[in-house]
Scaffold this active site. Sequence first.
Site, mmCIF file in Angstrom:
data_model
loop_
_atom_site.group_PDB
_atom_site.id
_atom_site.type_symbol
_atom_site.label_atom_id
_atom_site.label_comp_id
_atom_site.label_asym_id
_atom_site.label_seq_id
_atom_site.Cartn_x
_atom_site.Cartn_y
_atom_site.Cartn_z
ATOM 1 N N ASP A 35 0.868 -1.156 0.000
ATOM 2 C CA ASP A 35 0.000 0.000 0.000
ATOM 3 C C ASP A 35 0.915 1.218 0.000
ATOM 4 O O ASP A 35 2.103 1.109 0.306
ATOM 5 C CB ASP A 35 -0.838 -0.062 1.276
ATOM 6 N N GLU B 25 -7.458 16.599 6.203
ATOM 7 C CA GLU B 25 -8.229 17.688 6.786
ATOM 8 C C GLU B 25 -7.511 18.255 7.993
ATOM 9 O O GLU B 25 -7.464 19.473 8.183
ATOM 10 C CB GLU B 25 -9.621 17.199 7.180
ATOM 11 N N PHE C 45 -18.498 14.432 2.343
ATOM 12 C CA PHE C 45 -17.670 13.898 1.269
ATOM 13 C C PHE C 45 -18.216 12.561 0.811
ATOM 14 O O PHE C 45 -18.634 11.743 1.623
ATOM 15 C CB PHE C 45 -16.238 13.695 1.760
ATOM 16 N N THR D 257 -2.028 1.777 -4.930
ATOM 17 C CA THR D 257 -2.452 2.953 -4.195
ATOM 18 C C THR D 257 -3.748 3.502 -4.748
ATOM 19 O O THR D 257 -4.107 3.259 -5.895
ATOM 20 C CB THR D 257 -1.358 4.039 -4.232
ATOM 21 N N ARG E 250 -5.141 4.482 -8.163
ATOM 22 C CA ARG E 250 -6.598 4.580 -8.098
ATOM 23 C C ARG E 250 -7.252 3.203 -8.040
ATOM 24 O O ARG E 250 -8.156 2.885 -8.798
ATOM 25 C CB ARG E 250 -7.125 5.325 -9.318
#
Lengths: 1214, 308
Positions: free
Chosen positions: A511, A617, A658, A796, A892
């Site tokens: 990952d 965030e 979101f 990823t 993606r």
Amino acid sequence: MRPDGKLPPPHPSLAPLPQRPQQATGTDMDPHARLPDPVPSPILKHSPSISRSLRSAADTSSVTFAADFRSPSKPESTSPSFDSFRTARSRPSSVSRSSTRRSASERAGSQRDLRDEDARFVYINDAPRTNAPPAMFPDNSIRTSKYSVLTFIPRNLYEQFHRVAYIYFLILAVLNFVPQLLVLSKEAGVLPLAFVLGVTAVKDAYEDWRRHRSDKNENNRTASVLADGVFRPKRWKDIQVGDVVRLVANETLPCDMVLVSTSDPTGVAYIQTINLDGESNLKTRYAKQETMSTPPEALAGVIKCEKPNRNIYGFLATVDLNGRRAISLGTSNVMLRGCELKNTVWAIGVAVYTGRDTKVVLNSSGAPSKRSRLETHMNREIIALAVALVVLCSVVSLLAGIWMGDHVDQLGIIPFFHKYDYSGAAAHDDGRYNWYGTGAQVVFTFMSAVIQFQVMIPIGLIISMELIRVGQAYFMVQDNRMFDEKSQARFQCRALNINEDLGQIKYVFSDKTGTLTQNRMEFRCASVQGRDFSETDGGEEDGHAVQADGVVLRPKTAVTTDPKLAALLKDGMGAKASRARDLFLALATCNTIVPIVEDTVNPAAKLVEYQGESPDEQALVYAAAAYGHKLVERTSGHIVVDVFGTRQRFDVLGLHEFDSDRKRMSVIIGCPDKTIKLFVKGADSSMFGIIDKTLNPDVVQATEKHLHSYSSVGLRTLVIGVRELSQSEFQEWQMAYEKASTALLGRGNLLRSVAANIERNMRLLGASGVEDKLQDGVPEAIEKLREAGIKVWVLTGDKQETAISIGYSCKLLTRDMTQIVINSNSRESCRKSLDDAISMVNKLRSLSTDSQSRVPLALIIDGNSLVYIFDTDREEKLFEVAIACDVVLCCRVAPLQKAGIVDLIKKRTSDMTLAIGDGANDVSMIQMADVGIGISGQEGRQAVMASDFAMGQFRFLVPLLLVHGHWNYQRMSYMILYNFYRNATFVFVLFWYVLYTGYTLSTAINEWSSVLYSVVYTSAPTVIVAILDKDLSRRTLLKYPQLYGAGQREESYNLRLFIFIMVDSVWQSVVVFFIPYLAYKNSAIDSASLGDLWTLSVVILVNIHLAMDVIRWTWITHAVIWGSIVATWICVIIIDSIPTLPGFWAIYEVMGTALFWALLLAVIVVGMIPHFAAKAIREHFMPNDIQIAREMEKSQDSRDANQPEVQMSTSTRA
Amino acid sequence: MPAYSKFTQQELPACKPLLTPEIVIAAFALIGALFVPIGLASLHASRQVVELVHRYDASCVPVDDKVGFIQNSRTDKTCTVTMTVPKYMKSPIHVYYLIDGFYQNHRRYVRSRSDKQLRYKSAAHLTSDCVPEGDTADHAPIVPCGLVAWSLFNDTYTVRVNGVVTQVNKKDIAWKSDKNNKFGKNIYPSNFQKGRLIGGATLNESIPLSEQEDLIVWMRTAALPTFRKLYGRIEKDINANDNVTVVIQNNYNTYSFGGSKALVLSTASWIGGKNNFIGIAYLTIGGLCLSLAMGFLVLYMVKRRYVS
């Protein structure tokens, strides 16, 4: 619907804000309906954070509105559906697969009313009534231990006999009791099995005892429980369903309970669920106003809740407070066992699930069980040995049949056969003694032979392997080089049966976020109004402390600011500056971050920590704080931001959360200047579609350029836009939103379209670049892994540019690589690019035949293309391309695709795969791969829970694979081969003797010795050597990663080695048997003496064989090998000191003869000559890499010894 | 950081031997140098031993129906054999009987005994392992029970050297440990050899088992189907060319299983009886090792590989 169509007050208890629409005045309204319960605040959500969702496309969409949209007149009817809606959207991507399935069904279930027969009734503060029959809820004691004193033996035996091998040995032990067979005496027949079972039982008992102890500690913790109107401490195990429990801050919850009141007047309680789901951020729970208003002592009523289940994100209940209307309860009203109360002075709850009914217990599951490659291969050889066993037994029984056939007439009078029982009474003239005809006799011989030769299949191997793995795991866990200083985390061995697989890994699937990178986001640069601000050189680390009520508030993390940007924001005038301020206001408000104020040692200074699910965030909010826009307070209704020292209050009028389809979130803010602003923040791909490019085309152009440059240096980018809403626009939206949010069908889609409707014609404010820093030592680790011949694939969720730039920064990609990029938007183009890739691969392959000048290839493929490829069965082609490439980078990709990619390799090659990841989205990949490794990092423990091994840093992969993996593989391989060899040698010795006993299964070797042989005489050295021996030092293995190839090529365990060692075994058995046989032929030797000689020579021979292969002799190795021989000798002496055994005193007699010693010496020497000579030839004339490295190491050591200073420096480096 | 320990970090001081050419050659040479002398010495010792073996099973039965002859209790089974001693035999001269083809290690046979019964008086009834020679027809326990005791060898030898009767000492032919600890001093034979099929010798019921040395020797079952057992010792030297005449009571039935019997007179050495094998084996191994040492030396010279 409210007739005036105005927004209901989100939080009446808060001071009214100037622009808030007038509060509805309906006097018929239920007063409770306006209370924030359950407030669908974004804080509650478990939905994927931005960072997470950017990387996974498989999330459910969600849109929420930060206001109470419950119909005030009918709270009961809407609240369950509201709950279910929330449950639905709160389905986290991080739930393990099984619970996801469950929660799906439970979501469906929660649509209807809770039926009485499916419910549990909890009488508040009335435990006796609650627990009265037929309820009989379990108490709150936890039992992780498996056994009690009484159940230990039956349960443990039951579990152990789940192994096929044990069944085999059990059958043999039982067979031995058949009177015609009774090869071994009854005691000796069951000893090996009993020993193995016993050792395992002791091990299990010890583990269980530790669990008992920890259970006891857990159960004896105390919590204050309401009893007779007073809260008194009560032990956890005594808490019952219905009890009212009071908790104070930082206390752990003893059971699952419904929150009834908290220290907060609004009924909020914060909990940390790290023990439950690993998420470290705080979650909010609410007490119902109805229950808040009653003092806990006076609380009475009944909670009707669903039966215990595993879903930690769902809870369905109603509470009926003494005849008043039932109030519905949902997930936001329960606190689960294992969570910790935080930032809340106290909280009171009613226990609803206790002990084994609690969700945390229902969710606890053991480590996954995998089988190591070596063990699978081992079965092949075991089958070969089984065949050999059958052959030996057949030969014996056949020869026995022939012998009996030859002597059939004389069997009656042959004194040693004695077919008839002459001693019997006259009536039994031809009474037969143990004679059932030649045929039956042959069958019995066969079965006896199986019993006699059973150790051909090594019984001790299973238990030895277990012990060895425990020992190896101990050293892996203890290794200081795999200790993470930062998190103080040791390496964890969760699966205990695949240690040796670590030495054979060919593919590593990694990952990116949190694994290669730290997942600790750092704000690096911003593009504001087309200007790039990334020069932070002159800036200072600014925490931007603000003073409020005499207390200094300082953000926990400081951010280095760009002085120019800071100046612009602070003192800038004009539209540009105000837009820039808007940008940072957007960053401070358009998020779901909760500021948590922490005390420091200095009472006048406090730290503000921004808690949230998304590290991006958090980084943005910290950055906004550093640039003067400091988020100070957030409730469901408003946000307080400190803008350069002045506190401003913004009302949160609406929020579109979101979701991964929209890839953006938006918030509607009522500003102090009475304007209404819509801030949108999202991925560039989704943002440029909704931005009105005509408003500021040059800014758009410049920003796009900046975005490209940000992502090419590996930054994660977000684009921010704003739009001022007119009152009418807002009201229109509000109507639409209320309609959508109360719709019964398709609410999610409606809400999404509401969001899409308003998120348009945005004005571009700018973009942010957040750096996800690489973990320490990642580039070096990847380089080492590549040198070791391991292919590293990075999977990823990031976009291609980011992925490629990270690829460069971690040295996965190099400049000399040819990149093959497949990112297609359609099936057709995907097929085409795949075909192109194949032809390119073939071309390059034909161009460069020798490996030196080979052009390294890198494949970069995105999730969409993978979908097409997997859909159209073109996996084969992808595989072909992928294995030709040195590096594969998949961007993606969704979690399940990650598993699909692992499976692609696993299905088509026999190479070992390893998956490493840290987040819940890596779980499927971790479980799919042969070896799964979890990084215990920022993103919770889901990955760790699913993994076989867990560690703190990616770079530990190097010592884990190259050092421990190599050692474990080499040791375990040798141990297995050696076990086969030493048991086979013994069996062959027995077999040769059987040929001289008239083909009957008698042994000269004492039966106790033959039973103890594999479990006592020769087992300890194998275990110790397999735990401690090291073929090469850590330093050498790390210096020459190529040495790892030995495991990949299966050099330490293969059919050739097996055959070699078996030939050696036959040779040694021949030597052991026939040298004494020839010497003692025609002599007066008795069987016990000869048996003792054979026993000792076999044991010494196999131990010397082991000693010859030991590479590193520590004092422990010496002790165990020589000790083993001494122990055998002692055992033989003890056995021969028992007067009621036929062999009494034989060892003393035979040790007194010179011939005995001469034969012992001859046997050992002759037995070892071939092995020794072969070893000498192999090591000198056909050395493998390991051998050469050993020699280098040795000469290095002697050089070090001559130059002690040099040794000092190198050892610290190593 | 957890505390550093050499053990947990797997860094215990260790010796890492390598099979260098010097070690290999030295090892082989050393073994050769050790084995050749031992081989020579034991061969020499073995050659000092004088051993006379005379097979008499066939020659002592004049008729064709050998089993019938031997089973018939009325036939005269006396048989005389004469041997000439080739070399001087120094006392003690061991007298053995050698039996071939008798599987004293046969599973049916070797287990048919009760060691408890031999040692403890109270264990006389423990005959369950002794089938088919455990109890008599009227269920009285046989002492000593079992096939091993039942088949006790019962040929007897009377030795004359040059016509003079020479005492064959049958004392101390069994292991001391057996006499003292394995066979009870207060246990007397009973019901022995009373069945319908006689297996071999009978025992004097007035002598305790610990003094029945023939039985003790017999019950130490042989490891291999061709075995000798000590019959007695002649404690007198016999000169070369002396005539040894042995009168044999040929009672024991080896004919039923096609076995053979022989009489052995042998002196002893430190290596045991006559045993050339061990000397030859040692010489062979020693020679092999020496040649391997030479071979490796040559190999290493020819194909040198430097240990970096």
